[in-house]
Enzyme design. Structure first.
Site, PDB file in Angstrom:
ATOM      1  CE  LYS A 136      -0.432   1.212   7.774  1.00 34.01           C
ATOM      2  NZ  LYS A 136      -0.702   1.713   6.552  1.00 34.01           N
TER       3      LYS A 136
ATOM      4  CG  ASP B  45      -3.048   3.943   6.444  1.00 29.01           C
ATOM      5  OD1 ASP B  45      -2.550   4.196   7.319  1.00 29.01           O
ATOM      6  OD2 ASP B  45      -2.988   2.853   5.539  1.00 29.01           O
TER       7      ASP B  45
ATOM      8  CG  HIS C 175       3.094  -2.506   8.083  1.00 25.48           C
ATOM      9  ND1 HIS C 175       3.086  -2.229   6.886  1.00 25.48           N
ATOM     10  CD2 HIS C 175       2.050  -3.122   8.386  1.00 25.48           C
ATOM     11  CE1 HIS C 175       2.150  -2.322   6.075  1.00 25.48           C
ATOM     12  NE2 HIS C 175       1.226  -2.893   7.083  1.00 25.48           N
TER      13      HIS C 175
ATOM     14  CE1 TYR D 120      -0.268  -1.878   3.292  1.00 26.13           C
ATOM     15  CE2 TYR D 120      -1.180   0.341   3.095  1.00 26.13           C
ATOM     16  CZ  TYR D 120      -1.063  -1.166   3.794  1.00 26.13           C
ATOM     17  OH  TYR D 120      -1.631  -1.225   4.829  1.00 26.13           O
TER      18      TYR D 120
END
Length: 295
Positions: free
Chosen positions: A77, A47, A110, A52
Site C-alpha cells: 500500500k 498483505d 492506504h 508497516y
C-alpha cells in the site's frame, strides 16, 4: 463476488486468493517466519504496506518458502505522505525494491484523506499508469466509503478492484459492502476477527471491549462445529464473499486460521452473526485521517 476454490475473481479477471495473511504490527523479525509458515499451510496472499516497515521481510519470507512467484499474490500500500502522481510512482518503486519483486499483484491507496482529495486522486491515477504498464496486476483502495469511492471514480478511469476496510461482526459495513458489490469491487476485511477493538483500546476494561470471539453466538457455533471462535468468524467472512486477512505471528494460529474450508455456516447462522453488529468502528475514522493523525 464469484469464488473459485480459494479464489475471488477481481473485476479485471485476475484471480485473488480469498484468504490471506496480514502483517500489520508484525515486527521485521517476526515477519519472515510468519510468511514462511503461512505459505507452508496454504496461504497464497500476503498483505503488507509501506507503513508497516516489513516489506523487505515479506519478500524474504516468500523467497525462503521456495514457492514459485506466479503462485503468490502480494499486496502492498501507498502511504499518505507519498500521495501525489510523481511521488506515488517513486514510492511504488521503493516498495517493489524492498519486496525484491519484479511486479506486484495488488497496489492500494492506504487512506482516502479527504482533506487532500486531489492528491489522493493523482496517486490513484499513478496506479492506473502502473497497471497499464504491467507493473501491477490490480489496483484498489483501503478505507474508502461510498462517498470516497464516488469522488474517486468520477475522476479516474479504472474502477478499484479491491476496497480493504475494517470489517468484523461488531462492524459489518453492510451499506459499504452493497456499494462495492454493485460496482464489482471486492471487499477485503482488515481486523476480520475484531482485534482492532482490543489493541486500539489497551487501557479498557476487557469486559467492556466488543470482542467477537467471546460473543455467545460465536462461542455457541464454535462448540457446535468443533471449531475455534476465530474460525467461526473467519468462515462468516467467507460465507459473505469477503476476503479476510487475519494477522498472526504464531505458527499454530496461522495454521488454524485458514482451516475454515471444511465446513459451512447456514444462512440462519450467518444472519445470527450479522446481528452482532454495533455499527461502531474500532479503528480510525477515514473521514478525518491524514498524515498528522496517524504519524
Amino acid at each position: 463476488m464469484p469464488v473459485t476454490g480459494f479464489n475471488l475473481i477481481l473485476n479485471n479477471g485476475v484471480p485473488m486468493p480469498a484468504f490471506g495473511l496480514g502483517v500489520y504490527q508484525s515486527t521485521p523479525q517476526e515477519t519472515v517466519p510468519a510468511v514462511r509458515t503461512a505459505i507452508e499451510h496454504g496461504y497464497r496472499l500476503i498483505d503488507t504496506a509501506a507503513a508497516y516497515g516489513n516489506e523487505k521481510e515479506v519478500g524474504e519470507g516468500v523467497r525462503q518458502s521456495g514457492i514459485e512467484r506466479r503462485d503468490m499474490f502480494v499486496t502492498t500500500k501507498l502511504w499518505m505522505s507519498e500521495y501525489g502522481y510523481d511521488s506515488a510512482l517513486r514510492a511504488f518503486d521503493t516498495s517493489l525494491t524492498k519486496l525484491g519483486l519484479e511486479y506486484l499483484d495488488l497496489y492500494l491507496l492506504h487512506w482516502p484523506v479527504p482533506a487532500s482529495a486531489d492528491k489522493a486522486v493523482a496517486s490513484y491515477q499513478a496506479t492506473e499508469k502502473l497497471l497499464a504498464d504491467g507493473r501491477v496486476r490490480a489496483i484498489g483502495v483501503c478505507n474508502y466509503s461510498p462517498a470516497h469511492l464516488r469522488h474517486l471514480m468520477e475522476r479516474t478511469q479504472v474502477v478499484p478492484a479491491v476496497n480493504q476496510v475494517e470489517l468484523h461482526p461488531y462492524f459489518t459495513q453492510q451499506p459499504l459492502r452493497a456499494f462495492d458489490t454493485e460496482h464489482g469491487i471486492v471487499t477485503q476485511s482488515w481486523s476480520p476477527i475484531g482485534g482492532v477493538n482490543l489493541y486500539a483500546r489497551p487501557e479498557a476494561d476487557p469486559a467492556s471491549v466488543k470482542n467477537p470471539l467471546t460473543h455467545p453466538t460465536v462461542t455457541g457455533l464454535a462448540e457446535k462445529y468443533g471449531k475455534t471462535p476465530a474460525q467461526i468468524v473467519l468462515r462468516w467472512h467467507i460465507e459473505h464473499g469477503l476476503s479476510p486477512i487475519p494477522k498472526s505471528v504464531t505458527a499454530h494460529r496461522i495454521a488454524e486460521n485458514i482451516n475454515v474450508f471444511d465446513f459451512g455456516l447456514t444462512p440462519q447462522e450467518v444472519a445470527a452473526i450479522d446481528a452482532i453488529d454495533s455499527g461502531e468502528r474500532g479503528g480510525p475514522d477515514p473521514d478525518v485521517v491524514d498524515v498528522d493523525t496517524l504519524s
